[in-house]
Structures are given as C-alpha cells and as structure tokens.
Design a protein around this motif. Structure first.
Motif, PDB file in Angstrom:
ATOM      1  N   TRP A 168       1.757  -1.918  -5.392  1.00 17.29           N
ATOM      2  CA  TRP A 168       0.397  -1.751  -5.104  1.00 17.29           C
ATOM      3  C   TRP A 168      -0.025  -3.165  -6.486  1.00 17.29           C
ATOM      4  CZ3 TRP A 168      -2.594   0.686  -1.690  1.00 17.29           C
ATOM      5  CH2 TRP A 168      -3.748   0.763  -2.001  1.00 17.29           C
ATOM      6  N   VAL A 169       0.155  -2.830  -7.658  1.00 24.93           N
ATOM      7  CA  VAL A 169      -0.340  -3.810  -8.450  1.00 24.93           C
ATOM      8  C   VAL A 169       0.059  -5.198  -8.103  1.00 24.93           C
ATOM      9  CG1 VAL A 169      -0.179  -4.538 -11.117  1.00 24.93           C
ATOM     10  CG2 VAL A 169      -0.637  -1.926 -10.145  1.00 24.93           C
ATOM     11  N   ALA A 170       1.435  -5.424  -7.521  1.00 25.95           N
ATOM     12  CA  ALA A 170       2.056  -6.734  -7.558  1.00 25.95           C
ATOM     13  C   ALA A 170       1.468  -7.567  -6.186  1.00 25.95           C
ATOM     14  CB  ALA A 170       3.532  -6.649  -7.448  1.00 25.95           C
ATOM     15  N   ASN A 171       0.621  -6.547  -5.235  1.00 28.83           N
ATOM     16  CA  ASN A 171       0.467  -7.095  -4.223  1.00 28.83           C
ATOM     17  C   ASN A 171      -1.107  -6.915  -3.654  1.00 28.83           C
ATOM     18  OD1 ASN A 171       3.344  -8.075  -2.639  1.00 28.83           O
ATOM     19  ND2 ASN A 171       3.652  -6.219  -3.862  1.00 28.83           N
ATOM     20  N   PRO A 172      -2.060  -7.434  -4.517  1.00 23.77           N
ATOM     21  CA  PRO A 172      -3.430  -7.068  -4.442  1.00 23.77           C
ATOM     22  C   PRO A 172      -3.832  -7.539  -2.781  1.00 23.77           C
ATOM     23  CG  PRO A 172      -3.275  -9.021  -6.011  1.00 23.77           C
ATOM     24  CD  PRO A 172      -1.821  -8.252  -5.739  1.00 23.77           C
ATOM     25  N   THR A 187      10.979  -5.903   1.305  1.00 26.02           N
ATOM     26  CA  THR A 187      10.079  -5.297   2.339  1.00 26.02           C
ATOM     27  C   THR A 187      10.066  -5.772   3.711  1.00 26.02           C
ATOM     28  OG1 THR A 187       8.325  -5.426   0.474  1.00 26.02           O
ATOM     29  CG2 THR A 187       7.554  -4.694   2.255  1.00 26.02           C
ATOM     30  N   PRO A 188      11.268  -5.274   4.341  1.00 24.16           N
ATOM     31  CA  PRO A 188      11.596  -5.803   5.642  1.00 24.16           C
ATOM     32  C   PRO A 188      10.968  -5.092   6.877  1.00 24.16           C
ATOM     33  CG  PRO A 188      13.241  -4.617   4.788  1.00 24.16           C
ATOM     34  CD  PRO A 188      12.415  -4.709   3.663  1.00 24.16           C
ATOM     35  N   LEU A 189      10.242  -3.869   6.356  1.00 24.59           N
ATOM     36  CA  LEU A 189       9.377  -3.091   7.448  1.00 24.59           C
ATOM     37  C   LEU A 189       8.389  -2.766   6.665  1.00 24.59           C
ATOM     38  CD1 LEU A 189      12.764  -1.127   8.247  1.00 24.59           C
ATOM     39  CD2 LEU A 189      11.365  -2.301  10.019  1.00 24.59           C
ATOM     40  N   ARG A 190       7.041  -3.073   7.539  1.00 23.90           N
ATOM     41  CA  ARG A 190       5.837  -2.979   7.392  1.00 23.90           C
ATOM     42  C   ARG A 190       5.290  -2.002   8.377  1.00 23.90           C
ATOM     43  NH1 ARG A 190       3.688  -6.587   3.142  1.00 23.90           N
ATOM     44  NH2 ARG A 190       5.648  -7.798   2.468  1.00 23.90           N
ATOM     45  N   LEU A 191       4.253  -1.072   8.095  1.00 27.54           N
ATOM     46  CA  LEU A 191       3.615  -0.252   9.207  1.00 27.54           C
ATOM     47  C   LEU A 191       2.095  -0.213   8.865  1.00 27.54           C
ATOM     48  CD1 LEU A 191       3.794   1.385  11.741  1.00 27.54           C
ATOM     49  CD2 LEU A 191       4.389   3.531   9.931  1.00 27.54           C
ATOM     50  N   PRO A 192       1.263  -1.137   9.781  1.00 35.59           N
ATOM     51  CA  PRO A 192      -0.270  -0.886   9.609  1.00 35.59           C
ATOM     52  C   PRO A 192      -0.796   0.472   9.775  1.00 35.59           C
ATOM     53  CG  PRO A 192       0.339  -2.730  10.905  1.00 35.59           C
ATOM     54  CD  PRO A 192       1.685  -1.795  10.859  1.00 35.59           C
ATOM     55  N   ILE A 199      -4.461  -0.240   5.732  1.00 36.04           N
ATOM     56  CA  ILE A 199      -3.717  -1.020   5.047  1.00 36.04           C
ATOM     57  C   ILE A 199      -2.048  -1.082   5.664  1.00 36.04           C
ATOM     58  CG2 ILE A 199      -2.578   1.249   4.091  1.00 36.04           C
ATOM     59  CD1 ILE A 199      -1.965  -0.150   1.444  1.00 36.04           C
ATOM     60  N   THR A 200      -1.578  -2.407   5.475  1.00 40.79           N
ATOM     61  CA  THR A 200      -0.273  -2.579   6.000  1.00 40.79           C
ATOM     62  C   THR A 200       0.828  -1.963   4.848  1.00 40.79           C
ATOM     63  OG1 THR A 200      -0.919  -4.224   7.361  1.00 40.79           O
ATOM     64  CG2 THR A 200       1.376  -3.848   7.077  1.00 40.79           C
TER      65      THR A 200
END
Length: 328
Positions: A311-315, A266-271, A169-170
């Motif tokens: 989680w619900v908003a971004n399947p 969500t400016p920062l994401r991490l795989p 997941i990211t």
C-alpha cells in the motif's frame, strides 16, 4: 394474492433477517404464536413451506428465498410510495431501510459500522453472496441499494439501469500456504514455483479470477492443477492446511497453520467494485456511501504487514480510494 397483507410480508422478512421465530416476534412486537400463525397463513397461500425449522433456528427453503426476495422488493416499493406521497403532501420523508449486498470480505463488519454512522436509514441489513454475479443481480433488480463485489468476466454486458458502478481498488492477489509448505518461509513467492501444487478455487461459476489465474500460470509455463472447488472459507482453509494452495485477499491474516504471502511481481490483480442505486435511501448520498466503504476497506489494510508495505509503495493503485477518504 387474496388474503396476503403487508404485515405478512414484514413477518417473513423479519424471520429471514433474524433467523428465528422468537427473535422476529420480539422485533415485530408480536407473540410467537401470533407470528407463527401469520407464517402458516402465508405458507398456505403460496402452497409450500418457506422455512426449515430446527432447534438452531429458521432457514429459508428454496421457495422461501424466492418469496422473501420478492417481499423485500414489494416492501421497498411501499416505502418509496409512502415517502413520495408524504413529499407531495408537504411532509418530510421517513428514513428508509438500507439493504447492502456484498461478497464475503474482511471489510464487511467495518463497512456496516461506517454506513450506520454516515448514512441515515431506519435499519441496515446485509445479504452476503459468494458469487459476484449474484451480488450484481441483487442491485440490478433493486433487492439491495448498495453492493460491493469483485469484477468478473462479462460484467460489461450487464444491463445496469439506475446503478452507478465505481472501482474502489484493484487488489494485488496473495497466496495462501500451509505453514509447513516448502515455500512458506519465503517472504515472497514466485508463481512459477507453484507448478506442482494442487489448487483450491471457488466453483467456476463464482470464480472471478479463473481466467486470470490460468493466463498468469500459462505465462510462466504451466497450467494450474485445480483439484478442489469450494466457496466456503473453512473448507478452503482445511484444504490449504492439508497441502493445497489458494489465492488469498491481501487483507487476510496469517495464522492457525496458514501463511499469506505476496506473489512476486503481482501477476494477479482483482478490481473491487462499489455499485450504488440512484433511487432509494442513497439518493444524493452516493459519495457518502462510497466514502464509508472506502474507510471500511482502509481499516483492513493493516491486518497484513505485507499488504501494508504494498500500500505504501503503490499510492497510485489506491488514489480514488484515498480521494474518497479525504472527501468523506
């Protein structure tokens, strides 16, 4: 090395695994004096102390960590040799130990439980490392057969022969604040509003998000004031409670003087990656192992209502994880 037997390697690995001479002796079916004698023999042969002993237990020295790492690889090779020989002789292979490398994450305990249920193995052991590069090194060299780690800069250049690397997941990155911080009452925090705050981050050599944090802050007009480096969760929490801020896993819970809030946009994401070796106990079971990790991760999403809402908003952001759950 003259005089060094397989039983000696099993002995030092058992001491490292249990953290105690007495517990290791019980595991191996030995008396404590007999195990202590084996340990002293190994230490004489290698020319140095392998463990620091105290009333709290036995902790590997720097030399000990090296010898234990090599011993684990040798023992794994011996197991592989025996299984290969049994196969040629027409006998079924025995279950092998499963060694798992992971960074400190909320999913570690449920992952161990899921793997025990789904993957046949004689025993399951974990090695926790705060450095993503350190975890990757463990699976690249065969010290572990399964690893869960953060993607880091330069990972594409690593040689990973015999290792399958998949994105679990990211993650969106949240922010940790003291509950008395001026922004703590907001349901969502703007990264731009943290320009005046002091940051806590992992040390640069183990910080998977350092470049991304600098870039995201630059995009809203400032450079983050990183004043504290620590890879220890308790120290980071203490610094946050004292007024600093830090990026946080979205699975983290608010409480004990700290609130965990999402960052606007969500400016920062991490795989988060799962690495699986193509040899050892996971041969033919890679999908089962990935599904077990996916199920463990999914069990932690409900810890934070804001993450559950994301989680619900971004399947589409967790489609591969969901597919693994359906197949597993």
């Amino acid at each position: 090395m003259p005089g060094l037997d397989i039983r000696h390697l099993r002995a030092i690995c058992a001491i490292a695994d249990t953290g105690s001479l007495s517990k290791a002796a019980v595991r191996l079916g030995l008396t404590q004096p007999a195990l202590s004698a084996q340990l002293h023999r190994v230490e004489r042969l290698v020319g140095g102390q392998l463990f620091d002993r105290s009333p709290a237990g036995s902790t590997p020295t720097e030399l000990g960590r090296y010898v234990i790492g090599v011993a684990e690889m040798v023992l794994n090779d011996v197991e592989h040799l025996l299984d290969s020989a049994r196969g040629r002789a027409g006998r079924p292979p025995s279950a092998q130990p499963l060694l798992v490398g992971c960074m400190p994450m909320p999913m570690v305990a449920p992952m161990v439980a899921e793997l025990r249920r789904r993957v046949p193995c004689s025993e399951l052991r974990t090695e926790i490392d705060t450095s993503a590069a350190g975890v990757l090194d463990k699976i690249a060299t065969g010290r572990v057969q399964l690893a869960v780690l953060e993607r880091f800069e330069g990972i594409e250049k690593r040689q990973l022969s015999g290792v399958q690397l998949r994105t679990l997941i990211t993650e969106p990155q949240f922010i940790g604040l003291a509950d008395r911080h001026p922004l703590a009452s907001r349901p969502v925090v703007d990264l731009a509003d943290l320009a005046g705050d002091h940051w806590v981050t992992p040390p640069p050599d183990s910080n998977s998000l350092l470049g991304s944090l600098n870039s995201a802050c630059a995009a809203v007009g400032y450079s983050p004031k990183i004043r504290h480096h620590t890879g220890e969760a308790g120290t980071a929490r203490a610094l946050i409670m004292a007024g600093a801020v830090a990026l946080a896993s979205p699975c983290s819970r608010s409480g004990d003087g700290i609130v965990i809030r999402p960052l606007r946009g969500t400016p920062l994401r991490l795989p988060i990656l799962v690495a699986i070796r193509s040899d050892g106990p996971l041969v033919g079971r890679g999908q089962e192992a990935f599904a077990a990790v996916a199920r463990a991760y999914r069990s932690t999403v409900d810890r934070n209502p804001d993450f559950m809402a994301w989680w619900v908003a971004n399947p589409l952001e967790h489609a591969e994880l969901d597919a693994a759950l359906e197949s597993g």
